[in-house]
Design an enzyme around this catalytic site. Structure first.
Site, short mmCIF file in Angstrom:
data_model
loop_
_atom_site.label_atom_id
_atom_site.label_comp_id
_atom_site.label_asym_id
_atom_site.label_seq_id
_atom_site.Cartn_x
_atom_site.Cartn_y
_atom_site.Cartn_z
N ASP A 202 0.85 -1.19 0.00
CA ASP A 202 0.00 0.00 0.00
C ASP A 202 0.88 1.24 0.00
O ASP A 202 1.97 1.22 -0.59
CB ASP A 202 -0.93 -0.05 1.23
CG ASP A 202 -2.29 0.58 0.96
OD1 ASP A 202 -2.33 1.82 0.77
OD2 ASP A 202 -3.30 -0.14 0.95
N HIS A 269 -3.46 5.73 3.54
CA HIS A 269 -4.27 4.55 3.23
C HIS A 269 -3.70 3.28 3.85
O HIS A 269 -4.43 2.46 4.42
CB HIS A 269 -4.34 4.42 1.70
CG HIS A 269 -5.40 3.54 1.17
ND1 HIS A 269 -5.18 2.22 0.83
CD2 HIS A 269 -6.69 3.78 0.87
CE1 HIS A 269 -6.29 1.69 0.35
NE2 HIS A 269 -7.23 2.61 0.37
N SER A 461 -11.41 -1.17 -0.13
CA SER A 461 -10.13 -1.14 0.57
C SER A 461 -10.29 -1.49 2.04
O SER A 461 -9.37 -2.03 2.66
CB SER A 461 -9.51 0.26 0.48
OG SER A 461 -8.88 0.46 -0.74
#
Length: 639
Positions: A202, A269, A461
């Protein structure tokens, strides 16, 4: 995919027929894949990076000079020697060799960007060489960008038996809600992720007191390009740290943003994903994590503008314990890889991402990927469509498919990712807080890292790390029980056969059901399976009024005596589309993987006919390919 700040929508009446056994109903093998993958190119984009896989034993494989010579000849055949404008003084189109990838492919760079048609022409000419096995564009993947939530609700009184994390009870519905949640808390009596490494590919990870950062320095930043990484020079560096991925200032704003991808601040994220998997739990602060004693290995593959497939493929190999030239071997190989990232395009076994995933699975690593947030068929997104991945769709608190979630037969299972709106209904126009979001660790910096914080997001996600966390729990439980480590294929079966049926009608398929942490972990160590309701059929008596959503399943049984003949098991009438799976003595799996017979025609008229059935109990599993209603089920035989 949706932006972080706002939502952008773009990750069975036929005659009765004898159903074939599953082994005979499938093709003899995978269809051959084209040598050129054009599905990842777009009309409004341009390309200057290409990945070529040469056949084993070819002169070009791993030989930079031979590769450049080969490509020079291909460029000559395309007529793309000069810039497309043919302007005076235009420089010839050249090519340079970048590097050899861990899966055996070669990355090259052209001296100028090519339009979709030019890139397609070049790749076609490259593939004309018999030495070439496959060619594709080195596309840019993105974090599956999500909807940002309002602020955390205030802490509430702790519940008996619940962890003492102050925001757990008030915000983390997705761990316990019996309708749309993942039934996590009960599973903590069986496992906690201890002894398992989960690699999060990520944006990297940030400092946070509610995260175990013991493997942060052991992770790696796989972004080579300095423009994408934000560093001063090209090259990979040790440590899986997130240094920010903002695009609301130069040089990134002019090159990374457009109407579909507006400028953004850093989204942290990877930190949010890591927290869902393994946030520290029962430590008196913040929120909780699913496999909270697992170790997260952060691998940075997404920076400014996203991340290249070539870097992601190398990272998959490295994270799973494979060798990547120029990078020290991973001393903490991951048993699980989480990829909450993606982009447009169909992934085949010949693509570098498909090859890297196959390598990882071959080493025993389970790979979990987000279906995507484009409200579209996940078959047209990568890595969601890569062979072997566990592809995760998203549902909200009511169990409905989240309106943004990609869907289709590619999706393996659903997990809570947040539905954003009240009652998971976008027409309400009002966000639900906290029930519309998934809550985890973040950072409050708008560019470079600032202070540790907590926040909510909604998207596939967020659904994906729920499943990755459950996989870590399974591995931890089996290890603690001194059982053999389940293979990735066995883990897939554990997840799909214990998934909770969708509680409401699902408009489009997002897997066999909602991931059930307790049921999956319990089954992995030999615990009793949840009791499934079975509706008994009487010979020749029609059972009408059956209904369900896409992905919903119902189980029926018929006792067949010795001497019976011409057994017919059918569904008929109503609306929608169903498939039926049939087995004897034990119910077939939700995905039909162990069924003796199946019928899968368009519509609801399905039939399995057995001329000389053996005596026993026949189980008929009806699965909604699409939502169905007023369907009748009939079992009959002659004596």
């Amino acid at each position: 995919m949706k932006s972080y700040r706002s939502i952008q929508l773009g990750a069975l009446a036929a005659a009765l027929a004898l159903a074939l056994p599953v082994a005979h109903a499938v093709s003899n093998g995978p269809l051959p894949t084209p040598k050129v993958n054009l599905s990842t190119t777009q009309a409004n984009a341009s390309y200057d990076r290409f990945i070529i896989t040469y056949r084993d034993g070819s002169a070009e494989r791993g030989n930079r000079n031979a590769v450049v010579q080969n490509l020079g000849a291909a460029i000559g055949r395309t007529g793309l020697v000069h810039a497309s404008t043919q302007s005076r003084g235009a420089q010839p189109l050249g090519v340079s060799y970048k590097r050899h990838l861990a899966v055996g492919s070669e990355l090259v760079h052209t001296s100028r960007k090519l339009s979709q048609s030019e890139a397609s022409a070049l790749m076609t000419q490259i593939a004309a060489d018999p030495a070439v096995a496959h060619v594709e564009v080195d596309t840019m993947m993105q974090a599956v960008r999500d909807v940002q939530a309002p602020t955390l609700l205030a802490p509430t009184q702790l519940l008996n038996g619940a962890p003492n994390d102050p925001y757990y009870a008030s915000n983390q519905w997705h761990f316990n809600n019996a309708v749309g949640g993942a039934d996590v808390e009960k599973a903590w009596k069986l496992a906690d992720g201890n002894g398992v490494v989960v690699a999060v590919l990520d944006t990297g990870i940030t400092q946070h007191p509610d995260l175990d950062l013991s493997l942060a320095d052991a992770g790696y930043d796989f972004i080579v390009d300095a423009f994408v990484s934000g560093r001063d020079a090209n090259g990979r560096v040790p440590g899986g740290w997130d240094t920010g991925n903002w695009t609301n200032s130069e040089p990134w704003q002019s090159q990374c943003t457009d109407a579909s991808h507006p400028p953004t601040t850093s989204n942290w994220h990877g930190t949010h994903v890591a927290g869902t998997i393994a946030e520290l739990t029962d430590n008196g602060q913040g929120l909780a994590g699913i496999a909270h004693n697992a170790k997260v290995l952060p691998v940075r593959v997404l920076g400014h503008c996203g991340g290249y497939n070539s870097d992601i493929a190398d990272a998959i190999v490295w994270a799973s314990g494979g060798h990547v030239d120029g990078v020290p071997d991973n001393q903490n190989p991951a048993q699980v890889i989480n990829m909450s990232l993606g982009g447009a395009g169909v992934c085949s076994a010949s693509d570098v991402t498909g090859k890297a995933i196959a390598d990882a699975i071959g080493r025993g690593t389970t790979v979990v990927a987000a279906a995507g947030n484009s409200n579209a068929d996940a078959a047209n997104f990568t890595p969601a469509s890569c062979p072997g991945v566990i592809t995760v769709g998203s549902n909200g608190i009511t169990g409905k498919r989240a309106y943004y979630s990609n869907y289709g037969t590619t999706v393996t299972i659903s997990a809570p990712g947040g539905g954003v709106y009240q009652n998971d209904d976008p027409s309400s126009g009002q966000a639900a807080n906290p029930q519309g979001f998934v809550w985890s660790t973040i950072n409050d910096g708008t560019s470079v890292p600032g202070n540790a914080a907590y926040g909510g997001m909604a998207g596939t996600s967020q659904a994906t790390p729920h499943v990755a966390g459950v996989v870590a729990m399974i591995l931890s439980a089996t290890k603690g029980a001194s059982l053999a480590t389940p293979t990735p294929a066995q883990i897939r079966t554990l997840l799909t056969t214990t998934a909770r049926p969708f509680p409401v009608s699902i408009d489009k398929p997002i897997g066999v059901g909602i991931v059930d942490t307790w049921a999956a972990v319990n089954k992995s160590i030999g615990g009793p399976a949840p009791v499934e309701t079975v509706k008994a059929l009487a010979n020749g008596v029609l059972l009408g009024g059956q209904s369900g959503g896409a992905g919903a399943t119902s189980l029926y049984s018929l006792n067949v005596p010795a001497g019976a003949r011409n057994l017919s098991l059918r569904t008929m009438g109503g609306t929608g589309d169903v498939t039926i799976y049939v087995s004897t003595d034990t119910p077939p799996a939700i995905d039909g993987s162990d069924a003796l017979y199946k019928s899968a025609k368009p519509g609801n008229n399905e039939a399995v006919v057995i001329a000389a059935p053996v005596a026993g109990t026949y189980y008929i599993r009806v699965v909604g390919v699409a939502a169905y209603a007023k369907v009748s089920v009939l079992g009959n035989y002659q004596l």
